[in-house]
Write a protein that holds these residues in place. Structure first.
Motif, PDB file in Angstrom:
ATOM      1  N   GLY A  63      25.339 -19.798  20.599  1.00  0.00           N
ATOM      2  CA  GLY A  63      25.365 -20.996  19.767  1.00  0.00           C
ATOM      3  C   GLY A  63      25.110 -22.283  20.512  1.00  0.00           C
ATOM      4  N   GLY A  64      25.603 -22.410  21.711  1.00  0.00           N
ATOM      5  CA  GLY A  64      25.391 -23.621  22.487  1.00  0.00           C
ATOM      6  C   GLY A  64      26.162 -24.810  21.954  1.00  0.00           C
ATOM      7  N   ARG A  65      25.817 -25.962  22.432  1.00  0.00           N
ATOM      8  CA  ARG A  65      26.541 -27.193  22.076  1.00  0.00           C
ATOM      9  C   ARG A  65      25.956 -27.896  20.851  1.00  0.00           C
ATOM     10  N   ALA A  66      24.813 -27.428  20.370  1.00  0.00           N
ATOM     11  CA  ALA A  66      24.151 -28.107  19.257  1.00  0.00           C
ATOM     12  C   ALA A  66      24.952 -28.013  17.964  1.00  0.00           C
ATOM     13  N   GLY A  67      25.809 -27.017  17.853  1.00  0.00           N
ATOM     14  CA  GLY A  67      26.607 -26.861  16.644  1.00  0.00           C
ATOM     15  C   GLY A  67      26.068 -25.781  15.732  1.00  0.00           C
ATOM     16  N   ARG A  68      26.926 -25.345  14.844  1.00  0.00           N
ATOM     17  CA  ARG A  68      26.624 -24.246  13.930  1.00  0.00           C
ATOM     18  C   ARG A  68      25.397 -24.519  13.067  1.00  0.00           C
ATOM     19  N   GLY A  69      25.321 -25.697  12.483  1.00  0.00           N
ATOM     20  CA  GLY A  69      24.203 -26.031  11.601  1.00  0.00           C
ATOM     21  C   GLY A  69      22.863 -26.001  12.304  1.00  0.00           C
ATOM     22  N   ALA A  70      22.813 -26.553  13.512  1.00  0.00           N
ATOM     23  CA  ALA A  70      21.564 -26.571  14.276  1.00  0.00           C
ATOM     24  C   ALA A  70      21.140 -25.162  14.665  1.00  0.00           C
ATOM     25  N   VAL A  71      22.104 -24.328  15.038  1.00  0.00           N
ATOM     26  CA  VAL A  71      21.793 -22.941  15.404  1.00  0.00           C
ATOM     27  C   VAL A  71      21.233 -22.201  14.196  1.00  0.00           C
ATOM     28  N   LEU A  72      21.882 -22.324  13.049  1.00  0.00           N
ATOM     29  CA  LEU A  72      21.398 -21.643  11.843  1.00  0.00           C
ATOM     30  C   LEU A  72      20.019 -22.139  11.423  1.00  0.00           C
ATOM     31  N   ALA A  73      19.799 -23.451  11.485  1.00  0.00           N
ATOM     32  CA  ALA A  73      18.490 -23.994  11.117  1.00  0.00           C
ATOM     33  C   ALA A  73      17.398 -23.423  12.002  1.00  0.00           C
ATOM     34  N   GLY A  74      17.675 -23.298  13.300  1.00  0.00           N
ATOM     35  CA  GLY A  74      16.697 -22.711  14.212  1.00  0.00           C
ATOM     36  C   GLY A  74      16.431 -21.254  13.914  1.00  0.00           C
ATOM     37  N   LEU A  75      17.483 -20.495  13.621  1.00  0.00           N
ATOM     38  CA  LEU A  75      17.305 -19.074  13.286  1.00  0.00           C
ATOM     39  C   LEU A  75      16.502 -18.909  12.008  1.00  0.00           C
ATOM     40  N   TRP A  76      16.817 -19.686  10.992  1.00  0.00           N
ATOM     41  CA  TRP A  76      16.086 -19.585   9.732  1.00  0.00           C
ATOM     42  C   TRP A  76      14.623 -19.966   9.926  1.00  0.00           C
ATOM     43  N   ARG A  77      14.369 -21.010  10.706  1.00  0.00           N
ATOM     44  CA  ARG A  77      12.999 -21.480  10.937  1.00  0.00           C
ATOM     45  C   ARG A  77      12.174 -20.428  11.686  1.00  0.00           C
ATOM     46  N   ASP A  78      12.772 -19.785  12.672  1.00  0.00           N
ATOM     47  CA  ASP A  78      12.045 -18.862  13.550  1.00  0.00           C
ATOM     48  C   ASP A  78      12.031 -17.407  13.088  1.00  0.00           C
ATOM     49  N   SER A  79      12.799 -17.065  12.068  1.00  0.00           N
ATOM     50  CA  SER A  79      12.889 -15.679  11.617  1.00  0.00           C
ATOM     51  C   SER A  79      11.578 -15.223  10.987  1.00  0.00           C
ATOM     52  N   THR A  80      11.247 -13.969  11.222  1.00  0.00           N
ATOM     53  CA  THR A  80      10.068 -13.373  10.595  1.00  0.00           C
ATOM     54  C   THR A  80      10.450 -12.520   9.390  1.00  0.00           C
ATOM     55  N   ALA A  81      11.744 -12.492   9.066  1.00  0.00           N
ATOM     56  CA  ALA A  81      12.226 -11.692   7.939  1.00  0.00           C
ATOM     57  C   ALA A  81      11.849 -12.345   6.615  1.00  0.00           C
ATOM     58  N   ASP A  82      11.776 -11.533   5.560  1.00  0.00           N
ATOM     59  CA  ASP A  82      11.529 -12.047   4.223  1.00  0.00           C
ATOM     60  C   ASP A  82      12.771 -12.756   3.669  1.00  0.00           C
ATOM     61  N   VAL A  83      13.937 -12.254   4.056  1.00  0.00           N
ATOM     62  CA  VAL A  83      15.209 -12.801   3.592  1.00  0.00           C
ATOM     63  C   VAL A  83      16.132 -12.941   4.797  1.00  0.00           C
ATOM     64  N   VAL A  84      16.804 -14.080   4.926  1.00  0.00           N
ATOM     65  CA  VAL A  84      17.781 -14.285   5.983  1.00  0.00           C
ATOM     66  C   VAL A  84      19.107 -14.602   5.316  1.00  0.00           C
ATOM     67  N   ALA A  85      20.129 -13.815   5.625  1.00  0.00           N
ATOM     68  CA  ALA A  85      21.470 -14.019   5.070  1.00  0.00           C
ATOM     69  C   ALA A  85      22.432 -14.340   6.192  1.00  0.00           C
ATOM     70  N   CYS A  86      23.414 -15.170   5.907  1.00  0.00           N
ATOM     71  CA  CYS A  86      24.396 -15.552   6.926  1.00  0.00           C
ATOM     72  C   CYS A  86      25.792 -15.145   6.482  1.00  0.00           C
ATOM     73  N   LEU A  87      26.525 -14.502   7.385  1.00  0.00           N
ATOM     74  CA  LEU A  87      27.924 -14.156   7.138  1.00  0.00           C
ATOM     75  C   LEU A  87      28.775 -15.004   8.065  1.00  0.00           C
ATOM     76  N   PRO A  88      29.753 -15.733   7.502  1.00  0.00           N
ATOM     77  CA  PRO A  88      30.578 -16.612   8.347  1.00  0.00           C
ATOM     78  C   PRO A  88      31.438 -15.843   9.312  1.00  0.00           C
TER      79      PRO A  88
END
Length: 88
Positions: A63-88
């Motif tokens: 996760g790093g220091r950028a925070g949860r929101g920044a990490v998720l935004a990066g994962l969603w942007r870079d994912s090649t999946a058709d659907v990305v789901a997040c579990l807290p």
């Protein structure tokens, strides 16, 4: 078949996660991957890396220091999946 990426946010306890992942990843003909995002400290990061190294279809992201929101935004942007789901 749509490809799904499941993102699991981790902040500490990994004790029950390995068994749950092994059961889920054993499903035949699955078209999904699991990304474990470690938000905790260094010791937990090493455990997360070892876990994903032992389970095909998983990967670890720190996760790093950028925070949860920044990490998720990066994962969603870079994912090649058709659907990305997040579990807290």
């Amino acid at each position: 078949m749509a490809c799904v990426e499941v993102v699991v946010l981790l902040d500490g306890d990994l004790d029950r996660l390995p068994d749950a992942l092994r059961t889920s990843l054993a499903a035949p003909d699955r078209a999904w991957t699991v990304t474990l995002v470690q938000l905790g400290g260094d010791a937990t990061w090493e455990r997360t890396r070892r876990l994903t190294a032992s389970l095909p279809g998983t990967r670890a992201v720190r996760g790093g220091r950028a925070g949860r929101g920044a990490v998720l935004a990066g994962l969603w942007r870079d994912s090649t999946a058709d659907v990305v789901a997040c579990l807290p």
